[in-house]
Design a protein around this motif. Structure first.
Motif, PDB file in Angstrom:
ATOM      1  N   ARG A 106       2.395   5.238   3.021  1.00 54.33           N
ATOM      2  CA  ARG A 106       1.547   4.131   2.566  1.00 54.33           C
ATOM      3  C   ARG A 106       1.166   3.227   3.738  1.00 54.33           C
ATOM      4  O   ARG A 106       0.023   2.760   3.843  1.00 54.33           O
ATOM      5  CB  ARG A 106       2.262   3.328   1.473  1.00 54.33           C
ATOM      6  CG  ARG A 106       2.391   4.058   0.144  1.00 54.33           C
ATOM      7  CD  ARG A 106       2.782   3.110  -0.982  1.00 54.33           C
ATOM      8  NE  ARG A 106       4.103   2.530  -0.792  1.00 54.33           N
ATOM      9  CZ  ARG A 106       5.228   3.036  -1.296  1.00 54.33           C
ATOM     10  NH1 ARG A 106       5.184   4.162  -2.011  1.00 54.33           N
ATOM     11  NH2 ARG A 106       6.391   2.450  -1.096  1.00 54.33           N
ATOM     12  N   GLU A 118      -2.723   2.541   4.939  1.00 56.12           N
ATOM     13  CA  GLU A 118      -3.290   1.189   4.902  1.00 56.12           C
ATOM     14  C   GLU A 118      -3.638   0.688   6.299  1.00 56.12           C
ATOM     15  O   GLU A 118      -4.723   0.139   6.510  1.00 56.12           O
ATOM     16  CB  GLU A 118      -2.324   0.222   4.224  1.00 56.12           C
ATOM     17  CG  GLU A 118      -2.860  -1.208   4.187  1.00 56.12           C
ATOM     18  CD  GLU A 118      -2.142  -2.104   3.203  1.00 56.12           C
ATOM     19  OE1 GLU A 118      -2.331  -3.333   3.293  1.00 56.12           O
ATOM     20  OE2 GLU A 118      -1.417  -1.587   2.331  1.00 56.12           O
ATOM     21  N   LEU A 171     -10.439   2.291  -1.667  1.00 57.01           N
ATOM     22  CA  LEU A 171      -9.014   2.496  -1.945  1.00 57.01           C
ATOM     23  C   LEU A 171      -8.372   1.177  -2.332  1.00 57.01           C
ATOM     24  O   LEU A 171      -8.542   0.159  -1.642  1.00 57.01           O
ATOM     25  CB  LEU A 171      -8.289   3.091  -0.741  1.00 57.01           C
ATOM     26  CG  LEU A 171      -6.825   3.493  -1.001  1.00 57.01           C
ATOM     27  CD1 LEU A 171      -6.481   4.798  -0.280  1.00 57.01           C
ATOM     28  CD2 LEU A 171      -5.848   2.399  -0.566  1.00 57.01           C
ATOM     29  N   TRP A 211      -4.409   0.065  -3.883  1.00 52.92           N
ATOM     30  CA  TRP A 211      -3.091   0.529  -4.297  1.00 52.92           C
ATOM     31  C   TRP A 211      -2.833   0.169  -5.750  1.00 52.92           C
ATOM     32  O   TRP A 211      -3.189  -0.920  -6.207  1.00 52.92           O
ATOM     33  CB  TRP A 211      -1.992  -0.111  -3.450  1.00 52.92           C
ATOM     34  CG  TRP A 211      -1.982   0.274  -2.004  1.00 52.92           C
ATOM     35  CD1 TRP A 211      -2.125  -0.547  -0.944  1.00 52.92           C
ATOM     36  CD2 TRP A 211      -1.789   1.591  -1.465  1.00 52.92           C
ATOM     37  NE1 TRP A 211      -2.049   0.152   0.239  1.00 52.92           N
ATOM     38  CE2 TRP A 211      -1.837   1.470  -0.054  1.00 52.92           C
ATOM     39  CE3 TRP A 211      -1.584   2.856  -2.023  1.00 52.92           C
ATOM     40  CZ2 TRP A 211      -1.694   2.564   0.792  1.00 52.92           C
ATOM     41  CZ3 TRP A 211      -1.441   3.943  -1.178  1.00 52.92           C
ATOM     42  CH2 TRP A 211      -1.491   3.796   0.205  1.00 52.92           C
ATOM     43  N   TRP A 212      -2.216   1.089  -6.456  1.00 44.85           N
ATOM     44  CA  TRP A 212      -1.675   0.781  -7.774  1.00 44.85           C
ATOM     45  C   TRP A 212      -0.200   0.468  -7.560  1.00 44.85           C
ATOM     46  O   TRP A 212       0.617   1.380  -7.377  1.00 44.85           O
ATOM     47  CB  TRP A 212      -1.863   1.974  -8.718  1.00 44.85           C
ATOM     48  CG  TRP A 212      -1.281   1.716 -10.079  1.00 44.85           C
ATOM     49  CD1 TRP A 212      -1.589   0.717 -10.936  1.00 44.85           C
ATOM     50  CD2 TRP A 212      -0.260   2.487 -10.717  1.00 44.85           C
ATOM     51  NE1 TRP A 212      -0.833   0.804 -12.068  1.00 44.85           N
ATOM     52  CE2 TRP A 212       0.000   1.881 -11.969  1.00 44.85           C
ATOM     53  CE3 TRP A 212       0.482   3.610 -10.372  1.00 44.85           C
ATOM     54  CZ2 TRP A 212       0.947   2.364 -12.856  1.00 44.85           C
ATOM     55  CZ3 TRP A 212       1.424   4.113 -11.251  1.00 44.85           C
ATOM     56  CH2 TRP A 212       1.642   3.477 -12.487  1.00 44.85           C
ATOM     57  N   PHE A 268      -2.860   5.449  -5.576  1.00 49.23           N
ATOM     58  CA  PHE A 268      -4.002   4.581  -5.307  1.00 49.23           C
ATOM     59  C   PHE A 268      -5.174   4.990  -6.185  1.00 49.23           C
ATOM     60  O   PHE A 268      -5.183   6.070  -6.796  1.00 49.23           O
ATOM     61  CB  PHE A 268      -4.395   4.621  -3.829  1.00 49.23           C
ATOM     62  CG  PHE A 268      -4.772   5.991  -3.306  1.00 49.23           C
ATOM     63  CD1 PHE A 268      -6.061   6.492  -3.440  1.00 49.23           C
ATOM     64  CD2 PHE A 268      -3.827   6.772  -2.658  1.00 49.23           C
ATOM     65  CE1 PHE A 268      -6.396   7.739  -2.954  1.00 49.23           C
ATOM     66  CE2 PHE A 268      -4.155   8.033  -2.160  1.00 49.23           C
ATOM     67  CZ  PHE A 268      -5.449   8.526  -2.316  1.00 49.23           C
ATOM     68  N   ASN A 317      -9.309   5.491  -6.076  1.00 46.88           N
ATOM     69  CA  ASN A 317     -10.504   5.681  -5.262  1.00 46.88           C
ATOM     70  C   ASN A 317     -11.671   5.827  -6.225  1.00 46.88           C
ATOM     71  O   ASN A 317     -11.815   6.853  -6.889  1.00 46.88           O
ATOM     72  CB  ASN A 317     -10.357   6.918  -4.378  1.00 46.88           C
ATOM     73  CG  ASN A 317     -11.582   7.159  -3.495  1.00 46.88           C
ATOM     74  OD1 ASN A 317     -12.629   6.537  -3.660  1.00 46.88           O
ATOM     75  ND2 ASN A 317     -11.443   8.066  -2.542  1.00 46.88           N
TER      76      ASN A 317
END
Length: 572
Positions: free
Chosen positions: A329, A333, A509, A511-512, A523, A525
Motif C-alpha cells: 500500500r 500510494e 484510486l 483506498w477502501w 482500493f 478505481n
C-alpha cells in the motif's frame, strides 16, 4: 463518487481516502500495456535454437489477443553476445543470429497491422569492446579525440598498476580494466560498470551526443514507437570519479545513500534526455522514452519523467515489493502521489529479464536473491503452487491500478524460473565473473513453451533450444493453456480486455480503509473495487457483483481467500 460508494456499501459514514485522480491527458502511453520480448527466447523460425525477428513477426497475432499496446524488444543489434546483446557492436544493424534489417522492417509492418507499436532497447551507457569506436580509441592512444569518447584514466600507485578508483562492476570484480597501448607497454585503464567487454561511453564528449542522436533518428525513421533506455541514470559520472564505498548498483545501503553514488543520477544527465525528447517530439505518432533508472527514493525517480524529459520510467520499488500488504500500500500510494506531482503516469511491473520471475519469487519463504541474481540448484527452491497463486493475485491487482503496465514474455503462462539449470549451460557474465558464486539471470531467460508435445515445446521449428527447458514447461505451454478456461493465459486475456473496457489505466484510486485485516489491499478505481488478500485468513468484502477473480475459488461466500484477488462492480 464517494457518496455513491457509501450508498453501495450501506455505510453513509464510509470515508474513502482519495490518492489519485484520473489524468487530464489521454496519450496512449499514460495507460499503456507494453509486452517485453527477449528475442533469443521468444520464438525460433530459422531453426538454430535461437529466437529471431521472424519468430516475433509470426506470433504478433497471438500477442494481439492479449490486447497490448506495444512490444519492447530487448537488444537485437550486432553484438558478440557476451551479455546477451547489451554489448552492442553496431547500433544500426541487426545481429545475424536474429535476422536482417529487412526482417525488422517486416516486423514493424506486421505490428502496425495489429495496431501494436514497437519499442526498442537503447544502450547508451556502454557498448561492446568490439565496437569500431572503441577499437579506434585503443589504436589512437592517450589524449586522442577517439579515446575521449570513452572513460580512460591513468592508473595510480607505482607504475600506474592500480585502478583509478575503487568502483566495482555490477557483475562482480573491479569496474576497471587496464589495456596494452599500441606500442606494447602497459597503458591506461578504462571504466566498465558492467562486464569488461562493455566500456562506458564518456558523455562529456560532444561526439558521443552526436553519435546517439544519429542512432535515435535511424530507428525513428524506420518507424519505431520509442525507446527503453538501459541504465538511464548512469550516463554522467561525477567529476573526479571519487571513490565509493556503497553498493555497485548505486542502491542505498547503511551509510551510503543512493543519492550520493558518484556514477548514478548526476544532474547533467537530464539535459541529454531533454534533447532526446525534442528529437522524438519532432516525429509524428507520439513516440516515447522509458527510463530504466534504479533510483531511490521514488520522489527522486520522478526527475526522469518531468514534462520535457521522458514519458515513463520503471517503478522498481513496486517490482521488488515484498508479500506484505502495508508495504505494498505504501509503494502504491507514494508512487502515485510522487508521479502526479510532475504530471507523469506511474508504471507497474512484476517481472523482467533481470529479476526472478514473480511466480518463483512469491513462492519463496526467504528474501530471495539480490537484484540481478537468479535462483540455482543450491538455493531455496520456491513453492510453485503458492507462487503461482500469489503471482496471479499480484497480476490482477497490478492490472487494476491506474497507469501503465509492463509484462515480461511468459508471465502470461505463469512461467517460473528454471531454478535447476545446470551450471554448464549458464551464459550470464555475472556467473563467470564471480566464479559461480552468483548464478546470474539465465534461469528467467529460458525459451518459451508454445506446444506441449513437440521438441523444445514448439519454440524452434527444428526442435532446438539455446538453453534447456525444464520438464514442467509442458503444462505451461501456450496450446495447453489456451484450452483451459482457468489457465493463467486466459486470466491475462480476460483481465487485459476488461482493463481496457473499464478504462482502469486512465482511472483513479481511492483506498477502501474500512477493514480489520492488515493483510488486505483494497482500493476503488472508477467503478471497480479491487481487493487482494495477502494475509493468512479469509477477509469479508462488500456484497458486490464479481467481475473477475484471480482463481475460480477466490471467494468463499462473501469472504476473499488468502493469496487471491478480485475485481467487483461498484454501482450499476
Amino acid at each position: 463518487m464517494v457518496d455513491q460508494l457509501a450508498e453501495v456499501f450501506s455505510r453513509p459514514d464510509l470515508r474513502l481516502v482519495p490518492v489519485h485522480e484520473s489524468p487530464a491527458g489521454r496519450e496512449w502511453w499514460r495507460s499503456s500495456v507494453i509486452y517485453q520480448i527477449y528475442p533469443r527466447s521468444f520464438r525460433d523460425r530459422r531453426g538454430d535454437g535461437i529466437g529471431d525477428l521472424q519468430g516475433i513477426t509470426a506470433e504478433l497475432a497471438t500477442l494481439a489477443e492479449l490486447d497490448i499496446d506495444a512490444v519492447w524488444l530487448s537488444p537485437f543489434y550486432r553484438s558478440p553476445q557476451k551479455d546477451a546483446g547489451y554489448d552492442v557492436a553496431d547500433y544500426c544493424s541487426v545481429d545475424p543470429i536474429f535476422g536482417t534489417l529487412e526482417d525488422f522492417d517486416a516486423l514493424i509492418t506486421e505490428a502496425s497491422r495489429h495496431h501494436i507499436r514497437v519499442i526498442v532497447d537503447l544502450v547508451p551507457n556502454h557498448c561492446s569492446d568490439a565496437h569500431p569506436l572503441f577499437q579506434a580509441a585503443l589504436a589512437a592512444g592517450p589524449g586522442s579525440p577517439e579515446r575521449d569518447m570513452f572513460i580512460f584514466r591513468d592508473g595510480t600507485g607505482e607504475n600506474g598498476d592500480t585502478p583509478p578508483n575503487n568502483w566495482q562492476s555490477h557483475f562482480g570484480g573491479p569496474a576497471w580494466t587496464r589495456i596494452t597501448e599500441p606500442d606494447g607497454t602497459p597503458g591506461q585503464w578504462y571504466l566498465h560498470l558492467f562486464d569488461s567487454s562493455q566500456p562506458d561511453f564518456n558523455w562529456d564528449s560532444p561526439a558521443v551526443h552526436a553519435e546517439f542522436e544519429r542512432i535515435l533518428r535511424f530507428w525513428l525513421d524506420r518507424g519505431v514507437g520509442g525507446f527503453r533506455v538501459d541504465v538511464a541514470h548512469a550516463l554522467i559520472k561525477k567529476t573526479g570519479l571519487p571513490d565509493w564505498g556503497g553498493r555497485a548498483d548505486g542502491s542505498s545501503s547503511e551509510g551510503y545513500p543512493g543519492s550520493e553514488a558518484p556514477m548514478f543520477g548526476q544532474p547533467g544527465i537530464h539535459d541529454i534526455y531533454r534533447s532526446w525528447r525534442n528529437i522524438l517530439d519532432s516525429y509524428d505518432g507520439d513516440r516515447v522514452l522509458c527510463a530504466e533508472a534504479t533510483i531511490d527514493p521514488i520522489e527522486r525517480l520522478t526527475d526522469w519523467v518531468r514534462a520535457d524529459e521522458m514519458h515513463q520510467t520503471f517503478n522498481f520499488a513496486y517490482l521488488h515489493h515484498p508479500w506484505h500488504a502495508p508495504a505494498l500500500r505504501h509503494v502504491i500510494e507514494s508512487s502515485l502521489r510522487a508521479f502526479d506531482q510532475v504530471g507523469a503516469p506511474t508504471t507497474w511491473v512484476l517481472s523482467n529479464h533481470d529479476v526472478v520471475r514473480h511466480t518463483s519469487r512469491f513462492g519463496l519463504t526467504g528474501a530471495g536473491p539480490r537484484t540481478g541474481d537468479g535462483l540455482g540448484p543450491r538455493d531455496e527452491q520456491p513453492n510453485l503452487e503458492l507462487g503461482l497463486a500469489r503471482a496471479r493475485a499480484a497480476t490482477l491487482l497490478m492490472l487494476g491500478l491506474p497507469g501503465g503496465v509492463y509484462l515480461y514474455q511468459g508471465e502470461e503462462l505463469g512461467l517460473p524460473d528454471h531454478t535447476l539449470l545446470p551450471d554448464e549451460f549458464r551464459q550470464d557474465p555475472t556467473f563467470h565473473r564471480t566464479a559461480g558464486e552468483r548464478v546470474g539471470r539465465d534461469g528467467n531467460r529460458v525459451p518459451l513453451p508454445w506446444k506441449a508435445n513437440q521438441p523444445s515445446y514448439g519454440f524452434s521449428d527444428a526442435g532446438k533450444s539455446w538453453l534447456p527447458q525444464p520438464p514442467i514447461w509442458g503444462k505451461h505451454s501456450r496450446d495447453i493453456e489456451q484450452r483451459n478456461p482457468d489457465s493463467t493465459l486466459n486470466l491475462y486475456r480476460n483481465a487485459l480486455s476488461l482493463r481496457r473496457a473499464l478504462r482502469l489505466g486512465d482511472g483513479s484510486l481511492a483506498w477502501w480503509p474500512e477493514h480489520d485485516d492488515e493483510g488486505l489491499v483494497c482500493f476503488v478505481n472508477g467503478s471497480t473495487l479491487v481487493a487482494m488478500n495477502m494475509g493468512e485468513d479469509p477477509v469479508k468484502l462488500p456484497a458486490l457483483p464479481l467481475l473477475l477473480g484471480s482463481a475460480a475459488d477466490a471467494l468463499e461466500g462473501d469472504r476473499l481467500r488468502p493469496n487471491r484477488t478480485v475485481w467487483m462492480r461498484v454501482g450499476s
